[in-house]
Design an enzyme around this catalytic site. Sequence first.
Site, PDB file in Angstrom:
ATOM      1  CB  VAL A  47      54.258 -31.095 -19.811  1.00 39.32           C
ATOM      2  CG1 VAL A  47      55.724 -31.483 -19.922  1.00 39.32           C
ATOM      3  CG2 VAL A  47      53.456 -32.196 -19.158  1.00 39.32           C
ATOM      4  CD  GLU A 140      56.558 -23.945  -9.554  1.00 38.07           C
ATOM      5  OE1 GLU A 140      57.630 -23.470  -9.165  1.00 38.07           O
ATOM      6  OE2 GLU A 140      55.958 -23.539 -10.579  1.00 38.07           O
TER       7      GLU A 140
END
Length: 262
Positions: A47, A140
């Site tokens: 993250v 992504e």
Amino acid sequence: MATIEWKSFLIPYEQAVEELKVKFKSIRKEYRKRNEYSPIEFVTGRVKEISSILEKANKFNIPDERIMLEMEDICGIRIMCQFVDDVTKVVNIIRSRKDMHIMYEKDYVTNVKSSGYRSYHIIIKYPVSMAEGQRDIIAEIQIRTLAMNFWATIEHSLNYKYKHDIPDEIKAKLKIAADAAFQLDGHMLEIKDEIKDAQKLFEVKSSIVSNIIRNILTITSMGKLSEADIYKSKLNQLINKGEVFELNNLLRSTEKTIEMGR
Ligand code: 0O2
Ligand code: 0O2
């Protein structure tokens, strides 16, 4: 405007990273269990750091309330492949999945960036089930070869060191290194079948060797110590240069000894 409650803001992203990592690692495991070559070598995920989110939001003038919609790499997954054609295989795997909805793709493998960066990026919407219901999270996925990853990791560290202002002389060297990585991928692809055969042979041999060792331990526990010693020394002779059929013969002999002792 209220400032973002980062701890709760990041919970669904953390969950998405964990779930996606498990899913891609499972694909690798599935290939391995079937004794097949896996187009996925390894998977990492993260993250984005809060400081990096804020830096990027600032750079692109993204207001807090639009971060979730506009920042596409808060949840980032990286899939590493051994060979360039594996990248296409992984892309096709992702395209065929029902649980990942592709928003768009960026092919920096064909369209190399001016820095020399190569990777295939897929931006997906991924639904996570939270306590209060389902949330679509943008993630992504970067798919690249080991050589592309090596280059990008080094370049990323240099960007960090030089605060995104890498001296021209080093930039030029990075370009040369990017070309070398590109050529390496090309050469590796040419000898892919040879490499795959060697890896397969290694796996086959190591699986027979571990079965022989397991059998020698069983024979020892049956009290047949002299037989166990003979098998140990035979294994020592074969372990480096033994052919598959020789290892298989030894495995069968150990199996017979166990059957006879039962
Ligand atoms: P194993 O047993 O090592 O195969 P994690 O939270 O550990 O699941 P994370 O934090 O996203 O994963 O990323 P991390 O820890 O950087 O690496 C993820 C996996 O990729 C780890 O394996 C690493 O061993 C593996 N890995 C990292 N760098 C390399 C590399 O250069 N080559 C290879 N072959 N593997 C690498 P696992 O999943 O923990 O299991
Ligand atoms: P991190 O977490 O530090 O890797 P932009 O971010 O504006 O440059 P855009 O359009 O948002 O680009 O996305 P793009 O160009 O597809 O790339 C986003 C991510 O790809 C970057 O994330 C990098 O991880 C990787 N990337 C792109 N270009 C390069 C490059 O030249 N070198 C390296 N090493 N990586 C690159 P971030 O934002 O840098 O975050």
